[in-house]
Design a protein around this motif. Structure first.
Motif, short mmCIF file in Angstrom:
data_model
loop_
_atom_site.label_atom_id
_atom_site.label_comp_id
_atom_site.label_asym_id
_atom_site.label_seq_id
_atom_site.Cartn_x
_atom_site.Cartn_y
_atom_site.Cartn_z
N ASP A 97 0.92 -1.16 -0.05
CA ASP A 97 -0.01 -0.18 0.07
C ASP A 97 1.03 1.24 0.06
N SER A 120 -11.93 2.93 4.32
CA SER A 120 -11.84 2.22 5.74
C SER A 120 -11.56 3.31 6.91
N GLY A 137 -18.87 -1.79 -1.44
CA GLY A 137 -19.77 -0.57 -1.06
C GLY A 137 -20.06 -0.10 0.25
N VAL A 156 -18.19 -3.55 7.87
CA VAL A 156 -18.87 -4.76 8.43
C VAL A 156 -18.21 -5.94 7.75
C1 LIG Z 1 -19.20 8.21 3.89
C2 LIG Z 1 -18.96 6.27 4.24
C3 LIG Z 1 -19.60 5.73 5.08
C4 LIG Z 1 -19.69 4.33 5.28
N1 LIG Z 1 -20.09 3.68 6.27
C5 LIG Z 1 -19.88 2.55 6.65
C6 LIG Z 1 -20.47 1.71 7.69
O1 LIG Z 1 -20.80 2.46 8.57
N2 LIG Z 1 -20.15 0.48 7.69
C7 LIG Z 1 -19.47 -0.09 6.66
O2 LIG Z 1 -19.30 -1.56 6.99
N3 LIG Z 1 -18.94 0.42 5.56
C8 LIG Z 1 -19.25 1.70 5.47
N4 LIG Z 1 -18.59 2.42 4.27
C9 LIG Z 1 -17.98 1.38 3.41
C10 LIG Z 1 -16.55 1.20 3.76
O3 LIG Z 1 -15.97 2.07 4.35
C11 LIG Z 1 -15.93 0.51 2.52
O4 LIG Z 1 -16.70 -0.58 1.76
C12 LIG Z 1 -14.61 -0.12 2.88
O5 LIG Z 1 -13.88 0.59 3.81
C13 LIG Z 1 -13.82 -0.68 1.77
O6 LIG Z 1 -12.58 -1.42 2.42
P1 LIG Z 1 -11.55 -1.71 1.34
O7 LIG Z 1 -10.50 -2.35 2.18
O8 LIG Z 1 -12.05 -2.68 0.22
O9 LIG Z 1 -11.10 -0.22 0.81
P2 LIG Z 1 -10.28 0.82 1.42
O10 LIG Z 1 -10.44 0.99 2.63
O11 LIG Z 1 -10.64 2.01 0.44
O12 LIG Z 1 -8.65 0.40 1.33
C14 LIG Z 1 -7.86 0.32 -0.16
C15 LIG Z 1 -6.59 0.47 0.27
O13 LIG Z 1 -5.80 0.07 -1.19
C16 LIG Z 1 -4.90 0.96 -1.39
N5 LIG Z 1 -4.47 0.98 -2.66
C17 LIG Z 1 -5.17 1.42 -3.56
N6 LIG Z 1 -4.73 1.53 -4.94
C18 LIG Z 1 -3.60 0.66 -4.68
C19 LIG Z 1 -2.60 0.04 -5.24
N7 LIG Z 1 -2.46 0.25 -6.89
N8 LIG Z 1 -1.61 -0.77 -4.93
C20 LIG Z 1 -1.77 -0.92 -3.53
N9 LIG Z 1 -2.48 -0.05 -2.42
C21 LIG Z 1 -3.56 0.55 -3.28
C22 LIG Z 1 -5.40 2.31 -0.63
O14 LIG Z 1 -4.15 3.44 -0.44
C23 LIG Z 1 -6.02 1.94 0.54
O15 LIG Z 1 -5.46 1.91 1.76
C24 LIG Z 1 -18.76 3.63 4.45
C25 LIG Z 1 -18.18 4.28 3.22
C26 LIG Z 1 -18.01 5.76 3.34
C27 LIG Z 1 -17.55 6.38 2.00
#
Ligand SMILES: Cc1cc2nc3c(=O)[nH]c(=O)nc-3n(C[C@H](O)[C@H](O)[C@H](O)COP(=O)(O)OP(=O)(O)OC[C@H]3O[C@@H](n4cnc5c(N)ncnc54)[C@H](O)[C@@H]3O)c2cc1C
Length: 421
Positions: A34, A45, A385, A390
């Motif tokens: 990352d 997140s 999404g 969760v």
């Molecule tokens: C306003 C808002 C409210 C929300 N409320 C909730 C809630 O109450 N409960 C819930 O369950 N969900 C909620 N969500 C949704 C939840 O936050 C996301 O679905 C979840 O955080 C996604 O997690 P992730 O690990 O897939 O992605 P992310 O948390 O976005 O992490 C992706 C990581 O990948 C890294 N990355 C990106 N591109 C690259 C690359 N090319 N190479 C290496 N690393 C890379 C980024 O730097 C980042 O650290 C909410 C979202 C928002 C925006």
């Protein structure tokens, strides 16, 4: 004993770091990749509402939602807004989004699938938090939904479907709600408490603690941006990054809303879009909810966090590159003032923090969890999404099961990336 592999996990958001912990538990060697800090502000997140709502099983698109599209286009500050300039790019995704919610049967299929993914999630998160030495960050005391009237609740297809998938709740009349939430505006006259749900007191700190736990359990963190996946025949040989290649036997694509480029590098063109969301946070607020509340009219969650009272929610379709429209965060702030009338209006701006981030969203509201077509060495785990925090706990376990060639603990057909290909 399954074969131990060197697994490169791309993305250290909630999904990536929990996948790392679960892969280590299976005996694999793990490298997390990352460019940012795990749990840092660049990740969805970090800034989400912190709800661990195992009952959030209803996808964003429901039957009849197409009628609202003109409003989405006309009102840049509405609960769902589409930027005109981005419309041509978003159109294929939007069409799939509308079609996925066209019939009740389609919505129901997603509800049952998400229920499998999210069931027991608050408990799974609590166990992970205990392992990582931060049990206090996960609370399992239920969450509350509030409505202007009982009619708003009765007319909501989502709650009827929740009943069908086995969610239970307690209903509150105006007096009962007032006893629980004395600061809440009296326009809310009906409430629902879902006791099985939980909340996270600081999602950014939680992910950072999980990452630290993975590192102390043997994972390595490489600060780099992955740009592609390198195959030799059907075998993965490396993850290519902006600072060089990392040799590995397997890779997990968990880069949230930025996963599309990586799947495309191995021939999978998947309809991943960002549903941009905002939060506003008031530090040391004078008043607020006692519990954690979702307001049906504002489409927003008000949650206490260790950093302050956070209001988060709503959706903006404008792509990854467009500048944030901070007026949308101001709308959340105003909703907070209107939900809790005793919050002083003259809170100094230094105590009000705003954030925006990218929900990684598939059009049908279900994440992609499964193998790439080109190689079973590549596992996809993105597209969660609205339910990525969760949903990350069970996703991490599923990823580890796929990496080890074990049968997944829930059916993965509804989450197969191939459903779009
Ligand atoms: C306003 C808002 C409210 C929300 N409320 C909730 C809630 O109450 N409960 C819930 O369950 N969900 C909620 N969500 C949704 C939840 O936050 C996301 O679905 C979840 O955080 C996604 O997690 P992730 O690990 O897939 O992605 P992310 O948390 O976005 O992490 C992706 C990581 O990948 C890294 N990355 C990106 N591109 C690259 C690359 N090319 N190479 C290496 N690393 C890379 C980024 O730097 C980042 O650290 C909410 C979202 C928002 C925006």
């Amino acid at each position: 004993m399954p074969e131990s592999r060197h697994v490169a996990i791309i993305g250290a958001g909630a999904v990536g770091v929990i996948s790392a912990i679960e892969a280590l538990r299976e005996g694999h060697r793990v490298t997390l990749i990352d460019p940012g800090d795990p749990g840092g502000e660049q990740a969805a997140s970090y800034g989400n509402a912190g709800w661990l709502s195992s009952h959030s099983v209803i996808p964003p698109a429901e039957p009849g939602v197409w009628k609202k599209v003109p409003f989405y286009l006309m009102d840049p500050l509405g609960p769902l807004a589409i930027r005109w300039s981005y419309l041509p790019k978003a159109l294929p995704w939007l069409i799939r989004y509308l079609l996925s919610g066209w019939t009740q049967a389609r919505v129901e299929k997603t509800a049952f699938a998400l229920r499998d993914l999210l069931k027991d999630a608050p408990l799974l998160h609590r166990k992970l938090a205990e392992e990582a030495g931060v049990p206090e960050l996960i609370e399992r005391n239920g969450v509350m939904h509030v409505f202007p009237s009982r009619g708003n609740f009765d007319n909501d297809l989502g709650w009827r479907l929740r009943k069908r998938v086995g969610v239970e709740w307690m209903e509150l009349n105006a007096d009962e709600m007032r006893q629980r939430e004395p600061e809440l505006h009296p326009r809310y006259t009906f409430g629902v408490v879902v006791e099985e749900a939980g909340r996270c007191r600081d999602p950014g700190a939680y992910v950072a603690a999980l990452a630290a736990h993975a590192l102390s359990s043997g994972a390595r963190l490489v600060r780099a941006r992955a740009t592609g996946l390198k195959l030799d025949g059907g075998k993965l040989v490396a993850v290519v990054t902006d600072t060089g290649s990392i040799s590995c036997d397997a890779a997990v694509v968990a880069a949230g809303a930025r996963s599309k480029l990586l799947t495309a590098s191995v021939g999978d063109s998947l309809p991943l879009e960002t549903e941009r969301g905002y939060h506003v946070m008031i530090e040391h607020p004078e008043v607020g909810p006692r519990s954690s509340i979702m307001a049906s009219d504002a489409k927003m969650v008000a949650n206490w966090t260790d950093r302050g009272l956070r209001a988060a929610g709503t959706v903006e379709i404008a792509g990854l590159a467009a500048e944030p429209n901070w007026k949308r965060a101001e709308v959340l702030r105003d909703h907070l003032f209107s939900m809790f009338p005793n919050l002083p209006r003259d809170i100094p701006s230094s105590r009000i923090k705003m954030w925006f981030g990218h929900r990684p969203s598939m059009p049908d509201g279900r994440p992609c969890i499964g193998h790439a077509r080109a190689s079973r060495d590549i596992v996809y785990a993105f597209g969660h999404g609205h339910v990525g925090l969760v949903g990350s706990a069970r996703t991490g376990r599923l990823v580890a099961q796929l990496l080890s060639g074990k049968p997944p603990e829930i059916p993965l057909e509804p989450f197969a990336p191939t459903r779009f290909l």
